[in-house]
Design a protein around this motif. Structure first.
Motif, PDB file in Angstrom:
ATOM      1  N   ALA A  66       0.831  -1.218   0.000  1.00  0.00           N
ATOM      2  CA  ALA A  66       0.000   0.000   0.000  1.00  0.00           C
ATOM      3  C   ALA A  66       0.858   1.257   0.000  1.00  0.00           C
ATOM      4  CB  ALA A  66      -0.942  -0.010   1.200  1.00  0.00           C
ATOM      5  N   ILE A  67       1.883   1.299   0.858  1.00  0.00           N
ATOM      6  CA  ILE A  67       2.642   2.549   0.963  1.00  0.00           C
ATOM      7  C   ILE A  67       3.672   2.694  -0.157  1.00  0.00           C
ATOM      8  CG2 ILE A  67       2.244   2.755   3.466  1.00  0.00           C
ATOM      9  CD1 ILE A  67       5.203   2.101   3.867  1.00  0.00           C
ATOM     10  N   SER A  68       3.817   1.666  -0.977  1.00  0.00           N
ATOM     11  CA  SER A  68       4.705   1.836  -2.129  1.00  0.00           C
ATOM     12  C   SER A  68       4.015   2.645  -3.229  1.00  0.00           C
ATOM     13  CB  SER A  68       5.152   0.474  -2.667  1.00  0.00           C
ATOM     14  OG  SER A  68       4.071  -0.139  -3.338  1.00  0.00           O
ATOM     15  N   ASN A  69       2.705   2.835  -3.088  1.00  0.00           N
ATOM     16  CA  ASN A  69       2.000   3.697  -4.039  1.00  0.00           C
ATOM     17  C   ASN A  69       2.387   5.152  -3.759  1.00  0.00           C
ATOM     18  OD1 ASN A  69       0.125   5.377  -5.321  1.00  0.00           O
ATOM     19  ND2 ASN A  69      -1.448   3.769  -5.280  1.00  0.00           N
ATOM     20  N   PRO A  70       3.019   5.815  -4.739  1.00  0.00           N
ATOM     21  CA  PRO A  70       3.501   7.181  -4.481  1.00  0.00           C
ATOM     22  C   PRO A  70       2.379   8.181  -4.186  1.00  0.00           C
ATOM     23  CG  PRO A  70       3.853   6.541  -6.779  1.00  0.00           C
ATOM     24  CD  PRO A  70       3.353   5.326  -6.076  1.00  0.00           C
ATOM     25  N   LEU A  71       1.139   7.785  -4.356  1.00  0.00           N
ATOM     26  CA  LEU A  71       0.044   8.712  -4.056  1.00  0.00           C
ATOM     27  C   LEU A  71      -0.348   8.698  -2.575  1.00  0.00           C
ATOM     28  CD1 LEU A  71      -1.987   7.920  -7.261  1.00  0.00           C
ATOM     29  CD2 LEU A  71      -0.882  10.106  -6.724  1.00  0.00           C
ATOM     30  N   VAL A  72       0.226   7.748  -1.831  1.00  0.00           N
ATOM     31  CA  VAL A  72      -0.079   7.683  -0.394  1.00  0.00           C
ATOM     32  C   VAL A  72       0.851   8.616   0.372  1.00  0.00           C
ATOM     33  CG1 VAL A  72      -0.036   6.201   1.667  1.00  0.00           C
ATOM     34  CG2 VAL A  72      -0.967   5.328  -0.485  1.00  0.00           C
ATOM     35  N   ASP A  73       0.270   9.437   1.264  1.00  0.00           N
ATOM     36  CA  ASP A  73       1.074  10.387   2.039  1.00  0.00           C
ATOM     37  C   ASP A  73       1.315   9.945   3.476  1.00  0.00           C
ATOM     38  OD1 ASP A  73       1.206  12.765   0.129  1.00  0.00           O
ATOM     39  OD2 ASP A  73      -0.936  12.339   0.176  1.00  0.00           O
ATOM     40  N   ILE A  74       0.279   9.365   4.083  1.00  0.00           N
ATOM     41  CA  ILE A  74       0.365   9.052   5.518  1.00  0.00           C
ATOM     42  C   ILE A  74      -0.183   7.652   5.768  1.00  0.00           C
ATOM     43  CG2 ILE A  74      -0.497   9.674   7.834  1.00  0.00           C
ATOM     44  CD1 ILE A  74      -0.793  12.574   6.802  1.00  0.00           C
ATOM     45  N   PHE A  75       0.535   6.889   6.589  1.00  0.00           N
ATOM     46  CA  PHE A  75       0.031   5.588   7.028  1.00  0.00           C
ATOM     47  C   PHE A  75      -0.497   5.770   8.456  1.00  0.00           C
ATOM     48  CE2 PHE A  75       1.248   1.260   8.861  1.00  0.00           C
ATOM     49  CZ  PHE A  75       0.043   0.687   8.472  1.00  0.00           C
ATOM     50  N   HIS A 105       6.764  18.755   1.197  1.00  0.00           N
ATOM     51  CA  HIS A 105       6.725  17.373   1.677  1.00  0.00           C
ATOM     52  C   HIS A 105       5.529  16.582   1.171  1.00  0.00           C
ATOM     53  CE1 HIS A 105      10.064  17.373   4.553  1.00  0.00           C
ATOM     54  NE2 HIS A 105       9.810  18.674   4.635  1.00  0.00           N
ATOM     55  N   PHE A 106       4.480  17.269   0.760  1.00  0.00           N
ATOM     56  CA  PHE A 106       3.283  16.562   0.312  1.00  0.00           C
ATOM     57  C   PHE A 106       3.078  16.864  -1.165  1.00  0.00           C
ATOM     58  CE2 PHE A 106       2.957  17.054   4.856  1.00  0.00           C
ATOM     59  CZ  PHE A 106       2.600  15.773   5.262  1.00  0.00           C
ATOM     60  N   ARG A 107       3.233  15.793  -1.968  1.00  0.00           N
ATOM     61  CA  ARG A 107       3.380  15.972  -3.404  1.00  0.00           C
ATOM     62  C   ARG A 107       2.166  16.535  -4.116  1.00  0.00           C
ATOM     63  NH1 ARG A 107       6.164  10.074  -2.860  1.00  0.00           N
ATOM     64  NH2 ARG A 107       4.729  10.121  -1.095  1.00  0.00           N
ATOM     65  N   LYS A 108       0.976  16.286  -3.541  1.00  0.00           N
ATOM     66  CA  LYS A 108      -0.223  16.706  -4.280  1.00  0.00           C
ATOM     67  C   LYS A 108      -0.757  18.077  -3.830  1.00  0.00           C
ATOM     68  CE  LYS A 108      -2.267  12.758  -3.181  1.00  0.00           C
ATOM     69  NZ  LYS A 108      -1.105  12.192  -2.444  1.00  0.00           N
ATOM     70  N   ILE A 109      -0.228  18.578  -2.697  1.00  0.00           N
ATOM     71  CA  ILE A 109      -0.741  19.863  -2.185  1.00  0.00           C
ATOM     72  C   ILE A 109      -0.120  21.029  -2.943  1.00  0.00           C
ATOM     73  CG2 ILE A 109      -0.881  21.402  -0.175  1.00  0.00           C
ATOM     74  CD1 ILE A 109      -0.860  18.933   1.600  1.00  0.00           C
ATOM     75  N   LYS A 110      -0.993  21.923  -3.414  1.00  0.00           N
ATOM     76  CA  LYS A 110      -0.492  23.140  -4.060  1.00  0.00           C
ATOM     77  C   LYS A 110      -1.053  24.334  -3.306  1.00  0.00           C
ATOM     78  CE  LYS A 110      -0.111  20.875  -8.470  1.00  0.00           C
ATOM     79  NZ  LYS A 110      -0.714  19.606  -7.934  1.00  0.00           N
ATOM     80  N   VAL A 111      -0.189  25.326  -3.089  1.00  0.00           N
ATOM     81  CA  VAL A 111      -0.735  26.528  -2.431  1.00  0.00           C
ATOM     82  C   VAL A 111      -0.462  27.762  -3.253  1.00  0.00           C
ATOM     83  CG1 VAL A 111      -0.819  25.792  -0.036  1.00  0.00           C
ATOM     84  CG2 VAL A 111       1.334  26.650  -0.981  1.00  0.00           C
TER      85      VAL A 111
END
Ligand code: DGT
Ligand code: CA
Ligand code: ZN
Length: 572
Positions: free
Chosen positions: A455-464, A566-572
């Protein structure tokens, strides 16, 4: 506060009705119990303020339950509950408290084997009388035995999250007495242990007997066990013991140090004192000749022993005395947001907007809304369609906030084969993806490790999240190879959560320390299911501190602007 007792009664009614195979009603009682537990206002105050109509505004409470609440407020009892209790054999309700043995199993065991007490269940398991019943096997026996052991141990220790507010209330009442100079709680509570055996309180006063007297008369006290001139022990209505000791001002620091413990930390400290030609006790630091050196503050005592001040959370004899440099521990005020929040869209009690407003009041810059995904049907998990709708709502809400951001996320279920409950196309659209396990607790360590690693090898996962799945005093976590987990988390740049729910606190202190040592990035999430649970952050931060975590180890100390680093999908 009448809410916890009332909630407990409703939960028990639900259990008994379920044993009797009554449909629907158990869920209704549980829903109301959860809502009552989550209230920040006492039901009695609500009733006095707005009558039955105000009570009916509580989630899950209609006219029927409203009347039962009024009955409880006025008589201290719920007649329907007393009646139901008479219908079940004595001892059975205690059996139900053992996790993993729900009402259905309890009824089954009673009918098949006549088991109606914890003791009888333990005997039956030891004699392997269960394993031939349908639905039970050797593995089930083993699990029941484990639950029984946990139950017995848990009988004595209470959750930090439940005890802390009670201790704070008592301390603040004592503080208001004019005879009291200083007062605070000590012991495992001050060290913020995940569970505590009792509440140790320490006060200073020149009129100790007055303070003791007031203590034994507090409204929280159920009965007085002992009452001397400088110390007293009582049992509180909440079912936990509280001790008060009153000392002189000049001994406050020494007594605070001594009664905060831990015992092992104190033993080490006393050895150091002896080596330096002193004697350390709860009365102060003395020269060998008996001359008083210091005792008023803890700081002075540590200083005289040539040590830096050691924060209570570190006093566990885990190297804090020997280390060359103490960590600069993360603090509650460093926290800038919360990455784990449920709303009415799944199994939470409150709306996104209300939670966001409350979070902003706490001084946060962001929260992530992480409702459950579709596999979690019992928690009303969202499918893609509803999640997209929720994302649209979040977008709309964000336009109404200034200097604050609601991040669109999800707590995505990790399925048995390690795949995620949403396809990548969906995950890509989210700001943040929290992944967690909610099933298969009996898997082997190898199976579970493989599942999580996939599951965490999916690069879209941020937090376990809630990494071991344990529930304190109720359920041991599933087994997981932490060495492999940490390695994978580091390689995949996945954060590991410190879940702040009082009965989770998962990771625990020891595992947090090894995560910090392994240079894993952590997040502290409250897993909030109602607004007041945002306050659980304090408990998560305390565990982080017990695990020697610094600000840099905890990523929800980052400002909103820093998040994209640190979080790949967050844009500000
Ligand atoms: P608990 O109550 O099991 O959650 O844990 P504590 O640490 O609060 O333990 P408790 O209440 O028995 O005692 C409070 C503190 O008093 C403890 O942390 C250290 C101190 N203390 C108690 N007994 C001893 C002892 O025999 N030697 C030393 N050095 N300190 C002790
Ligand atoms: Ca204690
Ligand atoms: Zn969860």
């Amino acid at each position: 506060m009448k809410n916890p007792e009332l909630a407990r009664i409703f939960y028990e009614i639900a259990d008994i009705l379920e044993m009797q195979n009554v449909q629907w009603k158990p869920q209704a009682y549980r829903k109301a119990a959860r809502a009552i537990e989550a209230l920040s206002e006492d039901v009695e105050a609500i009733y006095r303020r707005g009558g039955i109509k105000a009570l009916e505004d509580i989630r899950g409470v209609g006219e029927g339950l409203g009347k039962k609440i009024i009955e409880f407020i006025e008589t201290g009892k719920v007649n329907a509950y007393e009646k139901l209790q008479k219908q079940i054999p004595k001892g059975i309700d205690e059996l139900m408290q053992v996790m993993g043995i729900g009402p259905k199993k309890v009824t089954f065991l009673y009918k098949k084997l006549g088991i109606k007490s914890v003791k009888a269940l333990e005997n039956a398991v030891k004699k392997h009388r269960l394993k031939n019943l349908s639905g039970f096997g050797e593995k089930t026996e083993e699990n029941i035995l484990k639950s029984l052991q946990l139950y017995k141990a848990g009988g004595e220790r209470q959750l930090l999250g439940l005890t802390l507010p009670l201790a704070e209330e008592i301390v603040s009442r004592l503080k208001r007495l004019k005879e009291v100079n200083n007062v605070n709680y000590a012991g495992s509570l001050r060290r913020m242990n995940e569970t505590v055996r009792d509440i140790d309180i320490l006060a200073t006063s020149s009129r100790p007997e007055k303070v003791i007297d007031a203590f034994t008369r507090l409204p929280e006290v159920q009965r007085v066990i002992s009452k001397g001139t400088t110390r007293s022990t009582v049992i509180l209505k909440a079912g936990i013991q509280a001790d008060l000791r009153v000392v002189d001002d000049k001994s406050y620091g020494a007594a605070m140090q001594y009664f905060t413990g831990s015992k092992d930390h104190n033993i080490k400290l006393r050895q150091i004192a002896i080596k330096k030609g002193y004697k350390l006790s709860e009365y102060g630091l003395f020269k060998r000749t008996g001359q008083f050196v210091t005792g008023k503050t803890e700081e002075e005592i540590y200083k005289k022993l040539n040590l830096p001040y050691i924060e209570p959370e570190l006093r566990e004899n885990r190297g804090e005395i020997e280390t060359k440099v103490l960590p600069k521990l993360v603090q509650l005020k460093d926290i800038k947001g919360d990455f784990h929040i449920h709303t009415t869209w799944s199994d939470g009690e409150d709306e996104i907007e209300e939670i966001a407003k409350a979070a902003q009041k706490l001084g946060y810059e962001y929260i992530a809304i992480t409702d459950h995904s579709k596999s979690m049907a019992i928690a009303n998990g969202l499918d893609e369609k509803r999640l997209l709708k929720q994302m649209a709502e979040i977008k709309k809400l964000n336009s109404r906030f200034r200097n604050f951001r609601i991040l669109a996320g999800a707590e995505v279920d990790i399925k048995a084969d390690g795949s995620l409950d949403f396809p990548n196309e969906m995950l890509k659209k989210l700001d943040i993806v929290v992944a967690s396990v909610h099933s298969g607790f009996k898997s082997t360590k190898e199976e579970m490790t493989k599942r999580v690693l996939k599951a965490i090898s999916n690069p879209l996962v941020d937090i376990f999240a809630h990494p071991t799945g344990r529930l304190i005093n109720k359920r041991p976590g599933y087994e997981l190879d932490f060495k492999q987990l940490f390695k994978a988390a580091r390689e995949n740049k996945v954060c590991i959560e410190i879940n702040s729910q009082p009965e989770r606190l998962d990771l625990n202190d020891i595992n947090i320390k090894s995560a910090v040592d392994s240079k894993i990035k952590l997040t502290i999430g409250t897993d909030t299911h109602s607004i007041n649970q945002l306050g659980f952050m304090e408990l998560g931060v305390a565990q982080a501190r017990r695990g020697w975590a610094e600000k840099k180890d905890i990523l929800n100390t980052l400002s909103l602007k820093e998040l994209p680093k640190h979080f790949r999908k967050i844009k500000v």
